[in-house]
Design a protein around this motif. Sequence first.
Motif, PDB file in Angstrom:
ATOM      1  N   ALA A 252     -21.585 -12.823  38.210  1.00 28.23           N
ATOM      2  CA  ALA A 252     -20.942 -13.871  37.418  1.00 28.23           C
ATOM      3  C   ALA A 252     -19.539 -13.485  36.978  1.00 28.23           C
ATOM      4  O   ALA A 252     -18.680 -14.351  36.782  1.00 28.23           O
ATOM      5  CB  ALA A 252     -21.814 -14.197  36.194  1.00 28.23           C
ATOM      6  N   ASP A 253     -19.270 -12.186  36.827  1.00 32.57           N
ATOM      7  CA  ASP A 253     -17.936 -11.742  36.397  1.00 32.57           C
ATOM      8  C   ASP A 253     -16.997 -11.451  37.562  1.00 32.57           C
ATOM      9  O   ASP A 253     -15.898 -10.928  37.367  1.00 32.57           O
ATOM     10  CB  ASP A 253     -18.057 -10.510  35.493  1.00 32.57           C
ATOM     11  N   GLY A 254     -17.416 -11.768  38.796  1.00 34.85           N
ATOM     12  CA  GLY A 254     -16.560 -11.592  39.954  1.00 34.85           C
ATOM     13  C   GLY A 254     -16.644 -10.236  40.613  1.00 34.85           C
ATOM     14  O   GLY A 254     -15.993  -9.995  41.640  1.00 34.85           O
TER      15      GLY A 254
ATOM     16  N   HIS B 128     -29.979 -14.334  44.665  1.00 36.66           N
ATOM     17  CA  HIS B 128     -29.460 -15.595  44.153  1.00 36.66           C
ATOM     18  C   HIS B 128     -28.846 -15.352  42.778  1.00 36.66           C
ATOM     19  O   HIS B 128     -29.516 -14.817  41.884  1.00 36.66           O
ATOM     20  CB  HIS B 128     -30.590 -16.625  44.015  1.00 36.66           C
ATOM     21  N   LEU B 129     -27.589 -15.742  42.588  1.00 34.12           N
ATOM     22  CA  LEU B 129     -26.973 -15.693  41.259  1.00 34.12           C
ATOM     23  C   LEU B 129     -27.494 -16.883  40.462  1.00 34.12           C
ATOM     24  O   LEU B 129     -27.284 -18.040  40.839  1.00 34.12           O
ATOM     25  CB  LEU B 129     -25.461 -15.746  41.356  1.00 34.12           C
ATOM     26  N   LEU B 130     -28.179 -16.615  39.358  1.00 35.96           N
ATOM     27  CA  LEU B 130     -28.775 -17.659  38.539  1.00 35.96           C
ATOM     28  C   LEU B 130     -27.772 -18.174  37.509  1.00 35.96           C
ATOM     29  O   LEU B 130     -26.792 -17.491  37.185  1.00 35.96           O
ATOM     30  CB  LEU B 130     -30.029 -17.118  37.855  1.00 35.96           C
ATOM     31  N   PRO B 131     -28.002 -19.367  36.968  1.00 34.52           N
ATOM     32  CA  PRO B 131     -27.050 -19.954  36.012  1.00 34.52           C
ATOM     33  C   PRO B 131     -26.752 -19.082  34.799  1.00 34.52           C
ATOM     34  O   PRO B 131     -25.661 -19.152  34.235  1.00 34.52           O
ATOM     35  CB  PRO B 131     -27.728 -21.268  35.611  1.00 34.52           C
ATOM     36  N   ASP B 132     -27.705 -18.265  34.381  1.00 33.11           N
ATOM     37  CA  ASP B 132     -27.480 -17.434  33.194  1.00 33.11           C
ATOM     38  C   ASP B 132     -26.862 -16.073  33.525  1.00 33.11           C
ATOM     39  O   ASP B 132     -26.746 -15.211  32.654  1.00 33.11           O
ATOM     40  CB  ASP B 132     -28.793 -17.251  32.419  1.00 33.11           C
ATOM     41  N   GLY B 133     -26.469 -15.868  34.793  1.00 34.23           N
ATOM     42  CA  GLY B 133     -25.836 -14.618  35.183  1.00 34.23           C
ATOM     43  C   GLY B 133     -26.787 -13.557  35.676  1.00 34.23           C
ATOM     44  O   GLY B 133     -26.347 -12.517  36.203  1.00 34.23           O
TER      45      GLY B 133
ATOM     46  N   ALA C 111     -40.762 -11.529  44.671  1.00 41.00           N
ATOM     47  CA  ALA C 111     -39.541 -11.906  43.957  1.00 41.00           C
ATOM     48  C   ALA C 111     -39.588 -11.370  42.536  1.00 41.00           C
ATOM     49  O   ALA C 111     -40.662 -11.199  41.954  1.00 41.00           O
ATOM     50  CB  ALA C 111     -39.367 -13.426  43.948  1.00 41.00           C
ATOM     51  N   PHE C 112     -38.399 -11.114  41.981  1.00 45.60           N
ATOM     52  CA  PHE C 112     -38.270 -10.749  40.572  1.00 45.60           C
ATOM     53  C   PHE C 112     -36.865 -11.139  40.129  1.00 45.60           C
ATOM     54  O   PHE C 112     -36.006 -11.516  40.946  1.00 45.60           O
ATOM     55  CB  PHE C 112     -38.540  -9.258  40.333  1.00 45.60           C
ATOM     56  N   VAL C 113     -36.612 -11.082  38.840  1.00 43.80           N
ATOM     57  CA  VAL C 113     -35.299 -11.397  38.283  1.00 43.80           C
ATOM     58  C   VAL C 113     -34.727 -10.128  37.663  1.00 43.80           C
ATOM     59  O   VAL C 113     -35.394  -9.447  36.876  1.00 43.80           O
ATOM     60  CB  VAL C 113     -35.379 -12.522  37.237  1.00 43.80           C
ATOM     61  N   TYR C 114     -33.476  -9.809  38.038  1.00 40.74           N
ATOM     62  CA  TYR C 114     -32.806  -8.606  37.532  1.00 40.74           C
ATOM     63  C   TYR C 114     -31.607  -9.003  36.679  1.00 40.74           C
ATOM     64  O   TYR C 114     -30.825  -9.884  37.054  1.00 40.74           O
ATOM     65  CB  TYR C 114     -32.338  -7.741  38.703  1.00 40.74           C
ATOM     66  N   ASP C 115     -31.465  -8.355  35.534  1.00 40.10           N
ATOM     67  CA  ASP C 115     -30.341  -8.594  34.629  1.00 40.10           C
ATOM     68  C   ASP C 115     -29.365  -7.427  34.771  1.00 40.10           C
ATOM     69  O   ASP C 115     -29.647  -6.316  34.306  1.00 40.10           O
ATOM     70  CB  ASP C 115     -30.830  -8.697  33.182  1.00 40.10           C
TER      71      ASP C 115
END
Length: 303
Positions: A147-149, A204-209, A232-236
């Motif tokens: 999200a930050d480029g 996949h880049l999710l809407p919340d970053g 699948a999993f979500v990574y922050d």
Amino acid sequence: MRTIWEMLEEHRRESGAAAAVRPVFQGVEGYDVYNPTAPFSYQGRTMICARVEKRDSEVSQAVFFEETEKDVYRVAEGWDRYDLQDPCITRVLGRYVLGGTEVFPHPEQPGRLCWRTVFYYGTDPAHMERLAEGPEGMKDVRLVELADGRVGIFTRPQGEKGGRGKIGFTIAEDFGGVTAAAMEDAPLLDLFGEEEWGGVNEVHLLPDGRLGVLGHIACFRPDEVRHYFPMAFVYDPGTETFTPPRILAERKELLPGPSKRPDLEDVLFSGGMICRGDEAVLYVGVSDCEIQYVVVPNPFLGV
């Protein structure tokens, strides 16, 4: 940490997958087509890239196909082919990025082969130039624009650091930081048991970053058959935390078909996924010789 079999039991309790579909691939008669990317749109055309090889060989090419009618694809004329296994494609910093596994003669042991992940990039996916290559012996490296480029890099070392294969993650400021050294140094995520292995296939880049990660998890059993499951999993990337991985499908949920070898009959290799609301269309390589897709619940919602 749950074992692969505990995850599978949870999946079986919650499974609601729709009937599987087997797309048709034309223009490569006599060859198997498997381990695809998800379809993507380019100049109004629906494209897909997949691994193409003979049933009795592992000499592969990554070939682009164009959809000519629903679930029918033909080799895309004029598009470059690449000597790669298991292609992936994404958009990073305004460019298409194609990755895959390159196999080459071992530099020190005559008669043996080695492999690495390599990346190509360009504004036109039909013709791309070499971007970077990973460490020798490392498959399943994947890139994602954060999200930050900056550029997120998921890795999969084996051996002393990664055992049979663990997932790591690091961040590069730009394409110049996508190097073998950065991949080697990526910290590992504690996702798998010692007798399990896995890797990332698409991000996949999710809407919340956060990052929605499509991957695979695998193991042997005493029968020496390889068991591969899409997960699948979500990574922050901000907090370096992740949700528990979830299995998305198993072989018996898809259409019956051939296998490249008997020990590969229970292999589902995640290719790519198209998320649409509360559902996702999951494309998988099946038993190392064909492609199928199935609609599953979107694994990145509500987590």
